[in-house]
Design an enzyme around this catalytic site. Structure first.
Site, mmCIF file in Angstrom:
data_model
loop_
_atom_site.group_PDB
_atom_site.id
_atom_site.type_symbol
_atom_site.label_atom_id
_atom_site.label_comp_id
_atom_site.label_asym_id
_atom_site.label_seq_id
_atom_site.Cartn_x
_atom_site.Cartn_y
_atom_site.Cartn_z
ATOM 1 N N ARG A 89 34.988 49.156 30.459
ATOM 2 C CA ARG A 89 35.728 48.003 30.942
ATOM 3 C C ARG A 89 36.895 48.496 31.796
ATOM 4 O O ARG A 89 37.451 49.570 31.549
ATOM 5 C CB ARG A 89 36.267 47.199 29.753
ATOM 6 C CG ARG A 89 36.837 45.873 30.178
ATOM 7 C CD ARG A 89 37.592 45.161 29.059
ATOM 8 N NE ARG A 89 38.266 43.995 29.635
ATOM 9 C CZ ARG A 89 39.324 43.418 29.116
ATOM 10 N NH1 ARG A 89 39.853 43.889 28.003
ATOM 11 N NH2 ARG A 89 39.870 42.376 29.705
ATOM 12 N N HIS A 90 37.272 47.692 32.799
ATOM 13 C CA HIS A 90 38.438 48.004 33.638
ATOM 14 C C HIS A 90 39.722 48.093 32.803
ATOM 15 O O HIS A 90 39.752 47.673 31.646
ATOM 16 C CB HIS A 90 38.586 46.923 34.709
ATOM 17 C CG HIS A 90 38.709 45.548 34.125
ATOM 18 N ND1 HIS A 90 39.880 45.088 33.558
ATOM 19 C CD2 HIS A 90 37.806 44.553 33.962
ATOM 20 C CE1 HIS A 90 39.693 43.871 33.095
ATOM 21 N NE2 HIS A 90 38.435 43.513 33.319
ATOM 22 N N HIS A 287 33.014 44.815 33.302
ATOM 23 C CA HIS A 287 33.821 43.866 32.539
ATOM 24 C C HIS A 287 33.534 43.987 31.046
ATOM 25 O O HIS A 287 32.575 44.649 30.653
ATOM 26 C CB HIS A 287 33.539 42.468 33.067
ATOM 27 C CG HIS A 287 33.764 42.379 34.547
ATOM 28 N ND1 HIS A 287 34.985 42.081 35.095
ATOM 29 C CD2 HIS A 287 32.935 42.636 35.595
ATOM 30 C CE1 HIS A 287 34.896 42.119 36.418
ATOM 31 N NE2 HIS A 287 33.664 42.456 36.755
#
Lengths: 360, 360
Positions: A89-90, A287
């Site tokens: 995930r970012h 995401h």
């Protein structure tokens, strides 16, 4: 032939050897007729002295005299076909800390960007449609940059070889990929492949319209290290707002299959070894939902119920990771521990010295 | 004589001039007989074009043709005696995230340190009494290092000149001071004065014994940039465990007075200007309680009630800051906004991929 171990391997039988990442292993090609299929026989150069059980060898240690080294019969699972996918995930996004109105907090009366809190980035990149677009496609906070860089450095510490990097078109994901690559010292050697098919479930992130993502030209101008020769599996125009859960699940399943088949699986050398020709890790920055929606179809698991899905996704922190390794049988993947640890830190709250310190 | 503004100054009368940090101001010594006491007359080189109201001049802008520059009569409050004290709390400490047993989480079976989470520092410095001592004197987390560095960089952006740095003997404070100085690009130019008198209220942090802090020799060996010529106002031996609130308040009040009187207050040039001889900021890195206990006596305010004190201190985040400026009248100090903004970020939670992603 001396090889360097890429990953840790824990022995599962008495004729197998504990291998730490970075260990040097001598493999004699003449000996391999005794090895069972999928295994090789080799000798670890790692010292077994009780005093330094965790010593990690590097290029210099290679010159240790053999009297300090131990010789062990070694069996290595031969995964010449083994590949690995790291889905992350970012990092922390500005709106996560400052809310949806973050941009309004950062604009002067005449519409210039300034840093209202030190966790806002020092500047915003240029976007043809103006700063307003970043409201639908927010950048990383400074803390998000720190998180991404730290994970990249930790991957480098573990000597993980990243060969391919894919990113969602969301700015925060491209930025995370770039800072992870910087931490890995692979920037600009490995270029980022921006794949719109990796974008979040549009019901959550694009209920009315798909955000105006930065174009490849804009990303390049802002010094992002984009692979311009990459042709997306899902062009931007194929994304639709408010897609159904089933559509999201099948898009994710299709994109991970296309990505893994686009990255070569045949390699001439045994597993664990960071040699040219050995497939490295395929890094995918996307995401929170991607951690499940990309890995579960790869591992042959059914998709989660759509209600459980939302609950599960909320638990995934910044830089949360899932790691899938290909098994002996090609295109059979298993979820295993990621090559680096988790990142856990506290919050830092806003502080008003006037009320807190001066007030009586 | 052309001077560069060190701080922003907002005009309070029509004959006063808006000055941004970095502005170049021409001051003609022959004109000063017209200036009222404590003020100087000068000319700003800053362009007044409507298009660039926030332009900041630097060395190059000095060469702008005078046609692009505006000339303004200027009055500057002459604070030739003006000094400033910036008191800041240290960054995130490991035990704040991982609890009192943090060190046990990081030890292998044979007692070696390893990084159980990526927010633990990559290594611990050497301490004569062994790692166990760090349980009473915990280091910064990686996030704490990030916070400290970011604040240093922000101070540099604002062109704040730090002339003196004092630190509590707690390792987390010395580390914070070092990383702030690195962000300011003042490491190793400005050296850290370790002052035991700045340590936390011992009732909170040393209920049984004063921690075995790292010695100056150990700090130097670990590359901390310590001022070895500094003689402490309160030697370590003067600290007693479980001191009363009144003792803590009077120690804090004494130490801030000794620090300010040890840093020169006379300087030959007008205020706001970063020139040799102008007193810069005195940076003090200490504990959350220090933000009140050091600044309130300086500003002539009474100490807080001991019950309110505990409640107030809990609200102070990592790198929380208070800033005191000396007034025209020497040794009269006022609390004003710190030269940089606050730092607000979110937490990152632990993540178990097996339960979250694999579980059904």
């Amino acid at each position: 032939q001396t090889l360097r171990a890429l990953f840790q391997y824990k022995p599962q039988n008495i004729d197998e050897l504990m291998i730490n990442a970075g260990d040097l292993i001598y493999v004699n090609p003449a000996q391999q007729s005794d090895a069972s299929e999928g295994w090789v026989i080799g000798t670890s150069h790692r010292t077994k002295s009780e005093k330094e059980p965790n010593v990690k060898l590097n290029g210099e240690a290679h010159n240790l005299s053999m009297s300090r080294s131990a010789t062990n019969a070694l069996s290595l699972q031969n995964a010449a076909l083994r590949r690995a996918v790291l889905v992350m995930r970012h990092g922390e996004r500005v709106d996560q800390v400052f809310g949806r109105s973050w941009l309004q907090q950062c604009l002067t009366a005449d519409g210039k960007y300034y840093r209202a809190d030190l966790n806002f980035p020092s500047s915003l990149p240029r976007q043809k449609d103006g700063m307003k677009q970043f409201e639908c496609d927010p950048p990383l906070s400074c803390c998000g940059i720190f998180q991404s860089r730290l994970i990249g450095e930790a991957l480098l510490d573990q000597e993980v070889t990243v060969s391919y990097v894919y990113s969602s078109p969301a700015l925060r994901c491209v930025q995370t990929a770039q800072h992870v690559l910087q931490g890995l010292k692979l920037n600009p050697k490995v270029r980022i492949r921006v794949e719109p098919g990796l974008f979040e479930w549009t019901k959550w992130e694009a209920s009315r319209a798909i955000p105006n993502f930065m174009t490849t030209a804009e990303l390049l101008e802002a010094s992002y290290n984009i692979d311009t020769s990459y042709r997306a599996h899902f062009p931007l125009s194929s994304l639709v707002p408010t897609e159904s859960y089933e559509d999201y699940v099948s898009r994710s399943s299709a994109v991970i299959k296309q990505i893994t088949s686009a990255c070569p699986s045949k390699a001439p050398l045994p597993p664990f070894f960071a040699f040219p020709g050995v497939p490295g890790v395929i890094l995918i920055v996307a995401h929170s939902s991607s951690l499940a929606s990309l890995t579960r179809p790869l591992a042959g698991l059914p998709s989660r119920d759509s209600r459980d899905f939302a609950q599960m996704v909320r638990k995934i922190p910044s830089l949360g990771m899932c790691f899938c390794e290909e098994q002996k049988e090609e295109n059979k993947w298993q979820m295993v521990n990621p090559p680096v640890k988790t990142l856990t830190h506290g919050a830092n709250t806003a502080f008003d010295w006037r009320n807190t310190i001066l007030g009586d």
